[in-house]
Design an enzyme around this catalytic site. Structure first.
Site, PDB file in Angstrom:
ATOM      1  N   HIS A  62       0.817  -1.208   0.000  1.00 53.37           N
ATOM      2  CA  HIS A  62       0.000   0.000   0.000  1.00 53.37           C
ATOM      3  C   HIS A  62       0.858   1.268   0.000  1.00 53.37           C
ATOM      4  O   HIS A  62       1.988   1.255   0.482  1.00 53.37           O
ATOM      5  CB  HIS A  62      -0.888   0.044   1.246  1.00 53.37           C
ATOM      6  CG  HIS A  62      -1.763  -1.150   1.402  1.00 53.37           C
ATOM      7  ND1 HIS A  62      -2.027  -1.700   2.617  1.00 53.37           N
ATOM      8  CD2 HIS A  62      -2.428  -1.902   0.489  1.00 53.37           C
ATOM      9  CE1 HIS A  62      -2.832  -2.747   2.469  1.00 53.37           C
ATOM     10  NE2 HIS A  62      -3.086  -2.893   1.184  1.00 53.37           N
ATOM     11  N   LYS A  72       6.369   6.413   6.860  1.00 55.33           N
ATOM     12  CA  LYS A  72       5.944   5.596   7.989  1.00 55.33           C
ATOM     13  C   LYS A  72       7.159   5.138   8.788  1.00 55.33           C
ATOM     14  O   LYS A  72       8.192   4.801   8.217  1.00 55.33           O
ATOM     15  CB  LYS A  72       5.200   4.350   7.505  1.00 55.33           C
ATOM     16  CG  LYS A  72       3.928   4.646   6.749  1.00 55.33           C
ATOM     17  CD  LYS A  72       3.321   3.376   6.192  1.00 55.33           C
ATOM     18  CE  LYS A  72       2.089   3.688   5.375  1.00 55.33           C
ATOM     19  NZ  LYS A  72       1.556   2.491   4.714  1.00 55.33           N
ATOM     20  N   TYR A 132       2.460   1.754  13.637  1.00 56.70           N
ATOM     21  CA  TYR A 132       3.186   2.655  12.756  1.00 56.70           C
ATOM     22  C   TYR A 132       2.746   4.099  12.900  1.00 56.70           C
ATOM     23  O   TYR A 132       1.590   4.397  13.133  1.00 56.70           O
ATOM     24  CB  TYR A 132       3.140   2.203  11.301  1.00 56.70           C
ATOM     25  CG  TYR A 132       1.789   1.927  10.698  1.00 56.70           C
ATOM     26  CD1 TYR A 132       1.249   2.782   9.749  1.00 56.70           C
ATOM     27  CD2 TYR A 132       1.075   0.790  11.038  1.00 56.70           C
ATOM     28  CE1 TYR A 132       0.030   2.516   9.158  1.00 56.70           C
ATOM     29  CE2 TYR A 132      -0.141   0.509  10.454  1.00 56.70           C
ATOM     30  CZ  TYR A 132      -0.667   1.380   9.516  1.00 56.70           C
ATOM     31  OH  TYR A 132      -1.879   1.117   8.932  1.00 56.70           O
ATOM     32  N   ASP A 170      -6.604  -6.570  -1.672  1.00 55.43           N
ATOM     33  CA  ASP A 170      -5.187  -6.765  -1.975  1.00 55.43           C
ATOM     34  C   ASP A 170      -4.954  -7.841  -3.033  1.00 55.43           C
ATOM     35  O   ASP A 170      -3.910  -7.846  -3.686  1.00 55.43           O
ATOM     36  CB  ASP A 170      -4.398  -7.077  -0.707  1.00 55.43           C
ATOM     37  CG  ASP A 170      -4.203  -5.843   0.167  1.00 55.43           C
ATOM     38  OD1 ASP A 170      -4.449  -4.715  -0.320  1.00 55.43           O
ATOM     39  OD2 ASP A 170      -3.807  -6.001   1.328  1.00 55.43           O
TER      40      ASP A 170
END
Length: 183
Positions: A62, A72, A132, A170
């Site tokens: 992603h 991130k 994250y 996904d």
């Protein structure tokens, strides 16, 4: 904290200095000043996210596009994952290359994934809690994704494909060549 550069410019593995004693341990997991001095990047995190998954769950690959792109800083609070970043910066000399790292509650490593990278992870332990920090807010319209098994990326997820648990979203992501451009 040790900051270890990877083969992908801008991606770093962070190894904390852990202080143990009879009570347990202490570590500094993030310090903005130290982070910016060691990565040479001005990043200001604005959102924290956490997920819980079971063994074989693969989340990714992603990313966010344009003005909503996100850097991130990821880590595992419990369990173990294989974490992957793919360079999708169009002018990068490492475009289409990836780096993988084992993150676990035991090793306490963190992985910094800057803007312009697709990101995903696979849970290797029975369960894992993944945490994250993001430097930009999530924006649904700016979502991008790449199929986890894109043959041009050749990512070794270390599991048989039949053992993977993947969301319907996904499973239908495009290849890197057909994916939404990062910017």
């Amino acid at each position: 904290m040790n900051f270890i550069p990877t083969k992908l410019k801008g991606c770093f593995v962070l190894e904390p200095k852990i202080i143990f004693d009879e009570r347990g341990y202490f570590m500094e997991s993030f310090n903005e000043k130290t982070f910016q001095e060691n990565t040479n990047q001005e990043v200001h995190f604005v959102q924290d996210n956490q997920s819980y998954s079971t063994k074989g769950v693969l989340r990714g690959l992603h990313y966010q596009t344009g003005e909503h792109a996100q850097a991130k800083l990821v880590r595992v609070l419990s369990g173990e994952v294989l974490d992957v970043a793919v360079d999708i910066r169009p002018d990068s000399e490492t475009f289409g290359q990836h780096v993988s790292i084992m993150l676990s509650a035991e090793n306490q490593k963190q992985f910094f994934v800057p803007r312009g990278f697709a990101h995903g992870f696979l849970v290797l332990s029975e369960t894992a809690t993944f945490f994250y920090k993001c430097d930009n807010f999530y924006n649904k319209e700016s979502e991008g994704g790449i199929i986890y098994n894109d043959p041009s990326l050749n990512i070794d997820w270390q599991f048989q494909e039949s053992e993977l648990i993947i969301s319907e979203k996904d499973k239908v992501q495009p290849t890197i060549d057909n994916a939404k451009k990062a910017w």
